[in-house]
Design a protein around this motif. Structure first.
Motif, mmCIF file in Angstrom:
data_model
loop_
_atom_site.group_PDB
_atom_site.id
_atom_site.type_symbol
_atom_site.label_atom_id
_atom_site.label_comp_id
_atom_site.label_asym_id
_atom_site.label_seq_id
_atom_site.Cartn_x
_atom_site.Cartn_y
_atom_site.Cartn_z
ATOM 1 N N PRO A 154 36.968 -130.692 -6.152
ATOM 2 C CA PRO A 154 37.881 -131.793 -5.819
ATOM 3 C C PRO A 154 39.183 -131.339 -5.166
ATOM 4 C CG PRO A 154 36.922 -132.166 -7.980
ATOM 5 C CD PRO A 154 36.491 -130.792 -7.557
ATOM 6 N N ASP A 155 39.623 -130.101 -5.448
ATOM 7 C CA ASP A 155 40.859 -129.602 -4.841
ATOM 8 C C ASP A 155 40.639 -128.991 -3.457
ATOM 9 O OD1 ASP A 155 39.601 -127.205 -5.395
ATOM 10 O OD2 ASP A 155 41.114 -126.468 -6.789
ATOM 11 N N GLY A 156 39.396 -129.067 -2.945
ATOM 12 C CA GLY A 156 39.099 -128.560 -1.613
ATOM 13 C C GLY A 156 38.599 -127.132 -1.561
ATOM 14 N N MET A 157 38.729 -126.386 -2.659
ATOM 15 C CA MET A 157 38.223 -125.016 -2.686
ATOM 16 C C MET A 157 36.692 -125.024 -2.636
ATOM 17 S SD MET A 157 40.905 -123.191 -2.654
ATOM 18 C CE MET A 157 40.348 -121.547 -3.109
ATOM 19 N N VAL A 158 36.120 -123.919 -2.130
ATOM 20 C CA VAL A 158 34.671 -123.827 -1.933
ATOM 21 C C VAL A 158 34.127 -122.649 -2.742
ATOM 22 C CG1 VAL A 158 32.848 -123.422 -0.232
ATOM 23 C CG2 VAL A 158 34.774 -124.908 0.340
ATOM 24 N N PRO A 159 33.605 -122.900 -3.943
ATOM 25 C CA PRO A 159 33.082 -121.810 -4.764
ATOM 26 C C PRO A 159 31.648 -121.416 -4.435
ATOM 27 C CG PRO A 159 33.006 -123.858 -5.988
ATOM 28 C CD PRO A 159 33.663 -124.174 -4.674
ATOM 29 N N ALA A 160 30.935 -122.239 -3.635
ATOM 30 C CA ALA A 160 29.522 -121.958 -3.352
ATOM 31 C C ALA A 160 29.121 -122.596 -2.033
ATOM 32 C CB ALA A 160 28.635 -122.474 -4.488
ATOM 33 N N ALA A 161 27.977 -122.165 -1.515
ATOM 34 C CA ALA A 161 27.411 -122.746 -0.295
ATOM 35 C C ALA A 161 25.901 -122.843 -0.459
ATOM 36 C CB ALA A 161 27.756 -121.892 0.924
ATOM 37 N N ILE A 162 25.291 -123.783 0.254
ATOM 38 C CA ILE A 162 23.833 -123.922 0.250
ATOM 39 C C ILE A 162 23.320 -123.845 1.680
ATOM 40 C CG2 ILE A 162 23.758 -125.238 -1.894
ATOM 41 C CD1 ILE A 162 23.402 -127.787 -0.220
ATOM 42 N N SER A 163 22.061 -123.430 1.829
ATOM 43 C CA SER A 163 21.526 -123.218 3.172
ATOM 44 C C SER A 163 20.060 -123.595 3.259
ATOM 45 C CB SER A 163 21.692 -121.752 3.592
ATOM 46 O OG SER A 163 20.848 -120.917 2.822
#
Length: 238
Positions: free
Chosen positions: A194-203
């Protein structure tokens, strides 16, 4: 009831908490008695309770990234069925992508594996994670360039990579077209807090010579799955 007691922090009695959440007092007392017996809550006097040792041990074992993996697994299975190819989830540790989920048709034939770490600059998930680092951390990463070329398509110049990461941040997804392995294309999107940080990604990964779904559909499927994961993971965390 467990959520209510933990959120209260030992300020109010079980009876007061029960009334605040519209639960029968007798039911609340029975539930709290069970939670105390199992070690999830600890009494601190005058009918008040706080988190117990067993609950605290569980919380120490469950970091945010592992929570995302747990929540993402069923959504990633559904994505793999829709995409009819390989889907993965990764996080960034020590400037490397850690592969935490890998599912789908042909998964066994792809060189990545769960628990494996790979360089971030040449993969779709890696670009997404780098693009959303705080500016100082991203600049420090880029200062380690130039980077090793894994294929003729790999971006090895720090300036060119910086431009690529800016593009990824603006458009909301990253593409790896044969940069980490020839004949392999990968699209990736962020999992945002919710704070805009990105702890992970999917592909989604596909063979360049035998693509099963087009670019637009890939991005649409990824974004829809990312929103599903975010809603469950971060609502649960709150």
């Amino acid at each position: 009831m467990l959520e209510g007691v933990v959120a209260d922090g030992g300020q109010n009695s079980v009876s007061a908490l029960a009334r605040s959440i519209d639960m029968p007092v007798a039911t609340a007392h029975r539930q709290v008695t069970t939670l105390v017996e199992e070690g999830y809550l600890t009494p601190v006097g005058r009918g008040r309770h706080v988190a117990g040792a067993r609950l605290l041990r569980l919380l120490q074992r469950l970091d945010e990234k592992q929570l995302i993996v747990n929540v993402a697994a069923p959504a990633m299975h559904r994505l793999a069925v829709k995409a009819r190819t390989i889907v993965q989830l990764g996080t960034l540790e020590n400037d490397m992508v850690t592969y935490r989920l890998k599912i789908g048709q042909g998964a066994a034939g792809l060189f990545t594996r769960v628990g494996m770490q790979l360089e971030a600059y040449c993969s779709g998930m890696g670009k997404v994670l780098l693009a959303h680092l705080p500016p100082g951390e991203r600049d420090a990463y880029l200062a380690n360039g130039p980077f090793v070329a894994l294929t003729p398509r790999t971006i090895v110049d720090a300036g060119a990579l910086a431009c690529e990461l800016d593009l990824v941040a603006r458009q909301g997804y990253a593409i790896d077209d044969g940069e980490i392995a020839e004949d392999l294309t990968c699209a990736a999107v962020p999992i945002r807090r919710p704070d805009g940080m990105v702890p992970a990604a999917i592909s989604i990964s596909q063979s360049m010579s035998a693509r099963k779904i087009g670019h637009d559909e890939v991005i649409e499927l990824l974004h829809a799955t990312a929103r599903e994961i975010e809603q469950v993971a971060f609502n649960a965390a709150e």
